[in-house]
Design a protein around this motif. Structure first.
Motif, PDB file in Angstrom:
ATOM      1  N   MET A   1       0.864  -1.204   0.000  1.00 42.94           N
ATOM      2  CA  MET A   1       0.000   0.000   0.000  1.00 42.94           C
ATOM      3  C   MET A   1       0.895   1.247   0.000  1.00 42.94           C
ATOM      4  O   MET A   1       1.732   1.394   0.892  1.00 42.94           O
ATOM      5  N   ASN A   2       0.715   2.090  -1.003  1.00 43.42           N
ATOM      6  CA  ASN A   2       1.513   3.326  -1.049  1.00 43.42           C
ATOM      7  C   ASN A   2       0.848   4.412  -0.194  1.00 43.42           C
ATOM      8  O   ASN A   2      -0.244   4.889  -0.513  1.00 43.42           O
ATOM      9  N   LEU A   3       1.545   4.794   0.860  1.00 45.79           N
ATOM     10  CA  LEU A   3       0.960   5.746   1.798  1.00 45.79           C
ATOM     11  C   LEU A   3       1.626   7.126   1.733  1.00 45.79           C
ATOM     12  O   LEU A   3       1.479   7.932   2.651  1.00 45.79           O
ATOM     13  N   ASP A   4       2.330   7.381   0.646  1.00 41.95           N
ATOM     14  CA  ASP A   4       3.079   8.640   0.564  1.00 41.95           C
ATOM     15  C   ASP A   4       2.178   9.864   0.736  1.00 41.95           C
ATOM     16  O   ASP A   4       2.528  10.815   1.442  1.00 41.95           O
ATOM     17  N   ARG A  12       2.640  17.579   7.026  1.00 42.65           N
ATOM     18  CA  ARG A  12       2.377  19.015   6.817  1.00 42.65           C
ATOM     19  C   ARG A  12       1.445  19.578   7.876  1.00 42.65           C
ATOM     20  O   ARG A  12       1.629  20.670   8.370  1.00 42.65           O
ATOM     21  N   ARG A  13       0.424  18.825   8.252  1.00 47.10           N
ATOM     22  CA  ARG A  13      -0.580  19.391   9.159  1.00 47.10           C
ATOM     23  C   ARG A  13      -0.220  19.290  10.630  1.00 47.10           C
ATOM     24  O   ARG A  13      -0.478  20.198  11.400  1.00 47.10           O
ATOM     25  N   ILE A  14       0.313  18.149  11.048  1.00 48.13           N
ATOM     26  CA  ILE A  14       0.589  18.020  12.493  1.00 48.13           C
ATOM     27  C   ILE A  14       2.047  17.676  12.783  1.00 48.13           C
ATOM     28  O   ILE A  14       2.425  17.480  13.930  1.00 48.13           O
ATOM     29  N   GLY A  15       2.864  17.605  11.734  1.00 46.24           N
ATOM     30  CA  GLY A  15       4.301  17.390  11.936  1.00 46.24           C
ATOM     31  C   GLY A  15       4.676  15.961  12.258  1.00 46.24           C
ATOM     32  O   GLY A  15       5.847  15.664  12.513  1.00 46.24           O
ATOM     33  N   LEU A  16       3.713  15.059  12.247  1.00 44.82           N
ATOM     34  CA  LEU A  16       3.997  13.672  12.654  1.00 44.82           C
ATOM     35  C   LEU A  16       4.926  12.976  11.661  1.00 44.82           C
ATOM     36  O   LEU A  16       4.715  13.031  10.452  1.00 44.82           O
ATOM     37  N   ASP A  17       5.941  12.330  12.224  1.00 42.76           N
ATOM     38  CA  ASP A  17       6.810  11.471  11.434  1.00 42.76           C
ATOM     39  C   ASP A  17       6.329  10.036  11.668  1.00 42.76           C
ATOM     40  O   ASP A  17       6.629   9.445  12.713  1.00 42.76           O
ATOM     41  N   PRO A  18       5.555   9.455  10.728  1.00 43.29           N
ATOM     42  CA  PRO A  18       4.979   8.124  10.990  1.00 43.29           C
ATOM     43  C   PRO A  18       6.031   7.082  11.319  1.00 43.29           C
ATOM     44  O   PRO A  18       5.753   6.128  12.048  1.00 43.29           O
ATOM     45  N   ALA A  19       7.278   7.280  10.838  1.00 41.04           N
ATOM     46  CA  ALA A  19       8.333   6.304  11.128  1.00 41.04           C
ATOM     47  C   ALA A  19       8.611   6.230  12.628  1.00 41.04           C
ATOM     48  O   ALA A  19       9.038   5.192  13.140  1.00 41.04           O
ATOM     49  N   SER A  20       8.347   7.338  13.348  1.00 41.80           N
ATOM     50  CA  SER A  20       8.621   7.348  14.793  1.00 41.80           C
ATOM     51  C   SER A  20       7.686   6.396  15.542  1.00 41.80           C
ATOM     52  O   SER A  20       7.931   6.056  16.695  1.00 41.80           O
ATOM     53  N   LEU A  21       6.606   5.971  14.893  1.00 35.85           N
ATOM     54  CA  LEU A  21       5.643   5.079  15.541  1.00 35.85           C
ATOM     55  C   LEU A  21       5.948   3.608  15.276  1.00 35.85           C
ATOM     56  O   LEU A  21       5.291   2.726  15.830  1.00 35.85           O
ATOM     57  N   GLY A  22       6.938   3.376  14.404  1.00 33.04           N
ATOM     58  CA  GLY A  22       7.233   1.993  14.014  1.00 33.04           C
ATOM     59  C   GLY A  22       6.608   1.715  12.654  1.00 33.04           C
ATOM     60  O   GLY A  22       5.730   2.466  12.199  1.00 33.04           O
ATOM     61  N   PRO A  23       7.057   0.609  12.022  1.00 33.66           N
ATOM     62  CA  PRO A  23       6.670   0.386  10.621  1.00 33.66           C
ATOM     63  C   PRO A  23       5.211  -0.025  10.419  1.00 33.66           C
ATOM     64  O   PRO A  23       4.672   0.115   9.323  1.00 33.66           O
ATOM     65  N   THR A  24       4.551  -0.540  11.464  1.00 38.05           N
ATOM     66  CA  THR A  24       3.227  -1.132  11.219  1.00 38.05           C
ATOM     67  C   THR A  24       2.055  -0.225  11.610  1.00 38.05           C
ATOM     68  O   THR A  24       0.919  -0.464  11.191  1.00 38.05           O
ATOM     69  N   VAL A  25       2.317   0.799  12.419  1.00 38.57           N
ATOM     70  CA  VAL A  25       1.203   1.556  13.006  1.00 38.57           C
ATOM     71  C   VAL A  25       0.398   2.313  11.945  1.00 38.57           C
ATOM     72  O   VAL A  25      -0.843   2.208  11.903  1.00 38.57           O
ATOM     73  N   LEU A  26       1.085   3.046  11.068  1.00 30.75           N
ATOM     74  CA  LEU A  26       0.341   3.817  10.065  1.00 30.75           C
ATOM     75  C   LEU A  26      -0.416   2.907   9.095  1.00 30.75           C
ATOM     76  O   LEU A  26      -1.630   3.106   8.887  1.00 30.75           O
ATOM     77  N   PRO A  27       0.254   1.882   8.504  1.00 31.33           N
ATOM     78  CA  PRO A  27      -0.507   1.008   7.599  1.00 31.33           C
ATOM     79  C   PRO A  27      -1.735   0.383   8.273  1.00 31.33           C
ATOM     80  O   PRO A  27      -2.817   0.322   7.671  1.00 31.33           O
ATOM     81  N   ALA A  28      -1.589  -0.025   9.540  1.00 37.80           N
ATOM     82  CA  ALA A  28      -2.726  -0.661  10.219  1.00 37.80           C
ATOM     83  C   ALA A  28      -3.850   0.348  10.443  1.00 37.80           C
ATOM     84  O   ALA A  28      -5.038   0.037  10.257  1.00 37.80           O
ATOM     85  N   ALA A  29      -3.479   1.570  10.837  1.00 35.75           N
ATOM     86  CA  ALA A  29      -4.506   2.585  11.105  1.00 35.75           C
ATOM     87  C   ALA A  29      -5.238   2.957   9.818  1.00 35.75           C
ATOM     88  O   ALA A  29      -6.472   3.086   9.799  1.00 35.75           O
ATOM     89  N   VAL A  30      -4.489   3.109   8.730  1.00 39.92           N
ATOM     90  CA  VAL A  30      -5.117   3.469   7.457  1.00 39.92           C
ATOM     91  C   VAL A  30      -6.022   2.325   6.979  1.00 39.92           C
ATOM     92  O   VAL A  30      -7.157   2.559   6.521  1.00 39.92           O
ATOM     93  N   ALA A  31      -5.533   1.094   7.128  1.00 39.24           N
ATOM     94  CA  ALA A  31      -6.356  -0.055   6.708  1.00 39.24           C
ATOM     95  C   ALA A  31      -7.680  -0.062   7.479  1.00 39.24           C
ATOM     96  O   ALA A  31      -8.753  -0.278   6.896  1.00 39.24           O
TER      97      ALA A  31
END
Ligand SMILES: C[S@@+](CC[C@H](N)C(=O)[O-])C[C@H]1O[C@@H](n2cnc3c(N)ncnc32)[C@H](O)[C@@H]1O
Length: 412
Positions: A1-4, A12-31
């Motif tokens: 899944m391309n999440l770019d 841009r909006r909240i400054g979050l670096d998704p990498a700081s949460l670990g590799p699985t958190v963003l893909p799981a949340a988006v899914a």
């Protein structure tokens, strides 16, 4: 899944670096969110995210890390209370202003309020604001009801004194409720930096910068610098001191707290990591001009300890800064032996003893400092808070009166 596209929007909006949460958190949340919306195409989801504020908020709620607790950070809140007490006489009657950003569910700003009450400081003499990105967390902070787990770093007697048991939670009692003003805000929002007409004497910005991209950290720090009074204090989390490298901050003496003083004249090297534990490889040190906010004339807050630039006492203070408390103690004793007894030396000895956890020896050292110099502001502030902490409220009240009578001086 391309999440770019999603990543870009979050940055841009909240400054979050998704990498700081670990590799699985963003893909799981988006899914999860895509499932909830019945979407199968990440590009379609990114479009929804950009156009629908409610969806952006829903994803953010899945990603933020609300982790906090009362009195997180060991003795930091006692230390802050000591510093607030020492500052009050030089504020010309105005209240001490503190900000907790981010405040999450309120434990951090309420801990400060409780510490100030415990120190016997009049609630009229300070104000505390709490700001967080999440409306849900801010609402919880206003409600002020907490599970037992929130008190894992809190002395039981404090919990029992300030909270009332209700069902399976503890509810903040009337003395503290209302002492913190909460609102929703984004540290990257330009309006936030422009908002208050007067700066803060203390900003607690702990455990946020680690989750931000490098660009967002710079922007957040610029905002914090504008929000802080010149000479104001900034508390950061234990993994965050190196992020301040190259900024106009000078680390305060107590090495075990991640506390910095805003000093527009601070040369970049003084803000470099001070201990090996603080240093992280690969962190760029970008010198930056001093802040542009105009300095409002006001007396400097009373420093916590003072010692000459050279000699055993200066060495003792540096060792204490580096967390080498036993060496600091030995050096301080050497200073007393060879340089003669002085109130400054005994005051420093007291600070070191207290940091080592020897409260009796600390009290004795402050007593000696005050014997030599009855109007020693630093020793008075330390002794007062130590007495209050040890339950000797009568002595604490007498010392507080002496400190208040000192007015703008603070030194013998
Ligand atoms: C780990 S908590 C820190 C709470 C508290 N300062 C502490 O150290 O115990 C991080 C908080 O940062 C908030 N946050 C994340 N991004 C933010 C932003 N751009 N502006 C303001 N708050 C933000 C989150 O909502 C979360 O409550």
């Amino acid at each position: 899944m391309n999440l770019d596209a999603v990543t870009d929007l979050l940055e841009r909006r909240i400054g979050l670096d998704p990498a700081s949460l670990g590799p699985t958190v963003l893909p799981a949340a988006v899914a999860d969110r895509m499932r909830a919306l019945g979407l199968a195409d990440p590009a379609a989801y990114a479009g929804r995210l950009a156009g629908w504020p409610e969806e952006f908020d829903a994803l953010v709620e899945r990603l933020i890390v609300p982790e906090t607790s009362f009195f997180r950070g060991g003795g930091l809140f006692d230390e802050l209370a000591r510093r607030v007490a020492a500052s009050l006489p030089v504020l010309g009657g105005r209240p001490f202003r503190a900000l907790s950003l981010p405040c999450s569910t309120g434990e951090e700003p309420y801990s400060l309020a409780i510490a100030l009450l415990e120190a016997g400081l009049d609630p009229q003499s300070w104000v505390i604001d709490g700001i967080d990105l999440s409306p849900r967390l801010v609402e919880a902070a206003r409600r002020g009801a907490y599970r037992e787990f929130a008190f894992r770093q809190t002395k039981r007697e404090l919990r029992d004194r300030y909270f009332l048991p209700v069902a399976d939670a503890w509810e903040l009692g009337p003395p503290v409720r209302g002492l913190v003003r909460f609102r929703v805000g984004n540290v990257l929002d330009a309006a936030l930096a422009a908002a208050p007409s007067e700066g803060y004497d203390l900003v607690l910005c702990r455990n946020l910068l680690i989750y931000l991209t490098a660009a967002a950290r710079r922007q957040a720090l610029a905002t914090l610098e504008r929000l802080l009074m010149p000479g104001g204090l900034l508390a950061v989390g234990h993994a965050e001191p190196q992020i301040l490298a190259g900024r106009p901050f000078r680390r305060c003496e107590e090495a075990q707290y991640f506390l910095f003083r805003n000093d527009p004249s601070a040369a970049p090297p003084s803000t470099l990591p001070r201990t090996r534990a603080d240093a992280k490889p690969g962190v760029a040190v970008v010198p930056r001009p001093a802040k542009s906010r105009k300095a409002t004339p006001r007396p400097e807050p009373v420093p916590l300890t003072s010692a000459p630039a050279e000699g055993p006492l200066a060495r003792a203070r540096r060792l204490a800064d580096d967390g080498r408390l036993e060496d600091a103690l030995a050096e301080c004793r050497k200073g007393l032996e060879h340089g003669g007894a002085s109130a400054d030396a005994y005051c420093l000895l007291g600070v070191i003893q207290q940091a080592r956890g020897d409260e009796s020896a600390a009290a004795e050292a402050f007593r000696k400092a005050l014997y030599l110099a009855p109007n020693h502001g630093e020793a008075l502030a330390h002794a007062m808070l130590l007495s209050a902490r040890r339950g000797d409220l009568g002595h604490a009240a007498a010392l507080r009166e002496r400190l208040a009578r000192l007015g703008a001086g603070g030194k013998p």
